[in-house]
Design a protein around this motif. Structure first.
Motif, PDB file in Angstrom:
ATOM      1  N   ARG A  24      58.937 -10.650  21.990  1.00 47.77           N
ATOM      2  CA  ARG A  24      58.116 -11.596  21.453  1.00 47.77           C
ATOM      3  C   ARG A  24      58.544 -12.745  21.843  1.00 47.77           C
ATOM      4  O   ARG A  24      57.836 -14.003  21.476  1.00 47.77           O
ATOM      5  CB  ARG A  24      58.138 -11.489  19.674  1.00 47.77           C
ATOM      6  CG  ARG A  24      57.900 -10.189  19.470  1.00 47.77           C
ATOM      7  CD  ARG A  24      57.783 -10.131  17.812  1.00 47.77           C
ATOM      8  NE  ARG A  24      58.969 -10.635  17.140  1.00 47.77           N
ATOM      9  CZ  ARG A  24      59.919 -10.056  16.683  1.00 47.77           C
ATOM     10  NH1 ARG A  24      60.114  -8.734  17.354  1.00 47.77           N
ATOM     11  NH2 ARG A  24      61.005 -10.648  16.234  1.00 47.77           N
ATOM     12  N   ASP A  39      46.456 -19.352  27.732  1.00 48.63           N
ATOM     13  CA  ASP A  39      46.638 -17.771  27.788  1.00 48.63           C
ATOM     14  C   ASP A  39      47.227 -17.573  29.063  1.00 48.63           C
ATOM     15  O   ASP A  39      47.298 -18.245  29.958  1.00 48.63           O
ATOM     16  CB  ASP A  39      44.998 -17.390  28.204  1.00 48.63           C
ATOM     17  CG  ASP A  39      44.500 -17.544  26.836  1.00 48.63           C
ATOM     18  OD1 ASP A  39      44.907 -17.156  25.891  1.00 48.63           O
ATOM     19  OD2 ASP A  39      43.095 -17.660  27.265  1.00 48.63           O
ATOM     20  N   PHE A  55      48.912 -12.672  26.949  1.00 48.97           N
ATOM     21  CA  PHE A  55      49.003 -13.020  25.511  1.00 48.97           C
ATOM     22  C   PHE A  55      48.899 -14.622  25.717  1.00 48.97           C
ATOM     23  O   PHE A  55      48.647 -15.288  26.656  1.00 48.97           O
ATOM     24  CB  PHE A  55      50.759 -12.849  25.217  1.00 48.97           C
ATOM     25  CG  PHE A  55      51.757 -13.532  26.322  1.00 48.97           C
ATOM     26  CD1 PHE A  55      52.165 -14.875  26.226  1.00 48.97           C
ATOM     27  CD2 PHE A  55      52.275 -12.604  27.261  1.00 48.97           C
ATOM     28  CE1 PHE A  55      53.197 -15.198  26.880  1.00 48.97           C
ATOM     29  CE2 PHE A  55      53.255 -13.360  28.140  1.00 48.97           C
ATOM     30  CZ  PHE A  55      53.678 -14.490  28.061  1.00 48.97           C
ATOM     31  N   ILE A  98      55.697 -15.581  21.983  1.00 48.93           N
ATOM     32  CA  ILE A  98      54.518 -14.592  22.502  1.00 48.93           C
ATOM     33  C   ILE A  98      53.649 -14.266  21.236  1.00 48.93           C
ATOM     34  O   ILE A  98      54.328 -14.051  20.204  1.00 48.93           O
ATOM     35  CB  ILE A  98      54.813 -13.604  22.966  1.00 48.93           C
ATOM     36  CG1 ILE A  98      55.732 -13.913  24.300  1.00 48.93           C
ATOM     37  CG2 ILE A  98      53.547 -12.642  23.130  1.00 48.93           C
ATOM     38  CD1 ILE A  98      56.224 -12.489  25.099  1.00 48.93           C
ATOM     39  N   THR A  99      52.219 -14.518  21.403  1.00 57.23           N
ATOM     40  CA  THR A  99      51.343 -14.087  20.244  1.00 57.23           C
ATOM     41  C   THR A  99      50.135 -13.669  20.865  1.00 57.23           C
ATOM     42  O   THR A  99      49.866 -13.816  22.246  1.00 57.23           O
ATOM     43  CB  THR A  99      50.918 -15.351  19.132  1.00 57.23           C
ATOM     44  OG1 THR A  99      50.545 -14.865  18.161  1.00 57.23           O
ATOM     45  CG2 THR A  99      50.243 -16.584  19.802  1.00 57.23           C
ATOM     46  N   ASP A 100      49.335 -12.813  19.786  1.00 59.20           N
ATOM     47  CA  ASP A 100      48.041 -12.451  20.531  1.00 59.20           C
ATOM     48  C   ASP A 100      48.131 -11.705  21.790  1.00 59.20           C
ATOM     49  O   ASP A 100      47.506 -11.945  22.752  1.00 59.20           O
ATOM     50  CB  ASP A 100      47.073 -13.434  20.542  1.00 59.20           C
ATOM     51  CG  ASP A 100      46.651 -14.123  19.360  1.00 59.20           C
ATOM     52  OD1 ASP A 100      46.873 -13.458  18.174  1.00 59.20           O
ATOM     53  OD2 ASP A 100      46.331 -15.431  19.281  1.00 59.20           O
ATOM     54  N   VAL A 101      48.900 -10.584  21.801  1.00 60.16           N
ATOM     55  CA  VAL A 101      48.983  -9.647  23.161  1.00 60.16           C
ATOM     56  C   VAL A 101      48.053  -8.783  23.063  1.00 60.16           C
ATOM     57  O   VAL A 101      47.400  -8.214  22.177  1.00 60.16           O
ATOM     58  CB  VAL A 101      50.567  -8.912  23.078  1.00 60.16           C
ATOM     59  CG1 VAL A 101      50.622  -8.028  24.215  1.00 60.16           C
ATOM     60  CG2 VAL A 101      51.610  -9.838  22.837  1.00 60.16           C
ATOM     61  N   TRP A 102      47.274  -8.508  24.139  1.00 58.20           N
ATOM     62  CA  TRP A 102      46.093  -7.705  24.683  1.00 58.20           C
ATOM     63  C   TRP A 102      46.643  -7.014  26.096  1.00 58.20           C
ATOM     64  O   TRP A 102      47.106  -7.747  26.724  1.00 58.20           O
ATOM     65  CB  TRP A 102      44.870  -8.367  24.637  1.00 58.20           C
ATOM     66  CG  TRP A 102      44.950  -9.842  25.332  1.00 58.20           C
ATOM     67  CD1 TRP A 102      45.125 -11.214  24.781  1.00 58.20           C
ATOM     68  CD2 TRP A 102      44.976 -10.047  26.735  1.00 58.20           C
ATOM     69  NE1 TRP A 102      45.263 -11.860  25.865  1.00 58.20           N
ATOM     70  CE2 TRP A 102      44.855 -11.378  26.963  1.00 58.20           C
ATOM     71  CE3 TRP A 102      44.383  -9.119  27.820  1.00 58.20           C
ATOM     72  CZ2 TRP A 102      44.833 -12.177  28.288  1.00 58.20           C
ATOM     73  CZ3 TRP A 102      44.354  -9.740  29.262  1.00 58.20           C
ATOM     74  CH2 TRP A 102      44.717 -11.283  29.261  1.00 58.20           C
ATOM     75  N   SER A 144      43.456  -5.308  21.851  1.00 58.50           N
ATOM     76  CA  SER A 144      44.290  -5.833  21.360  1.00 58.50           C
ATOM     77  C   SER A 144      45.509  -5.093  21.174  1.00 58.50           C
ATOM     78  O   SER A 144      45.299  -4.005  20.639  1.00 58.50           O
ATOM     79  CB  SER A 144      43.904  -6.523  20.046  1.00 58.50           C
ATOM     80  OG  SER A 144      44.934  -7.312  19.408  1.00 58.50           O
TER      81      SER A 144
END
Length: 147
Positions: A24, A39, A55, A98-102, A144
């Motif tokens: 993370r 991004d 991410f 890291i946040t919002d991983v896709w 996501s």
């Protein structure tokens, strides 16, 4: 025009750790200032050679490696020895929270990226995403992975 997207190269093992949720924080020996809320498109290096997903950067930490370790030791996905070896000889270290991983529904291999963008350049470490890349990549179907 402000640039708020980056392309980041990662070895397959580290990319896998990000996409499976066990990493993370991404460690960097050099990085751009003020990248919060950027991004980041993740290019996975050889032998995979594809743009797999991305991410959002929640926060960028900068500091002495020993201080940075205290912030990221539970989220960096590496052991202390590996961390120390990576930053050996460096006075300043960076880590991206890291946040919002896709992931892309269909990751884009290097040949497809070069067919789409004749001037697509794989970054040695990271680079700003170009305007045409950003729009096209943001429109690609995503799944996501985690927040």
């Amino acid at each position: 025009m402000s640039v708020d997207s980056l392309v980041l190269s990662l070895r397959p093992a580290f990319a896998d750790l990000i996409f499976d949720g066990s990493k993370r924080a991404e460690l960097r020996r050099r990085f751009v200032e003020g990248a919060e809320d950027f991004d980041v498109f993740v290019y996975v290096t050889s032998p995979v050679r594809e743009l797999r997903g991305g991410f959002r950067v929640e926060r960028v930490w900068k500091g002495a490696p020993a201080d940075l370790w205290q912030k990221v030791k539970d989220i960096a996905g590496v052991a202390k020895g590996e961390f120390d070896a990576y930053y050996r000889g460096k006075d300043v270290a960076y880590a991206l929270k890291i946040t919002d991983v896709w992931q892309f529904e269909s990751p884009r291999n290097l040949a497809a990226l070069r067919a789409q963008f004749g001037d697509f350049v794989v970054p040695q470490s990271w680079r700003y995403a170009k305007g045409g890349e950003v729009g096209w990549l943001q429109q690609q179907p995503k799944v996501s992975v985690r927040r």
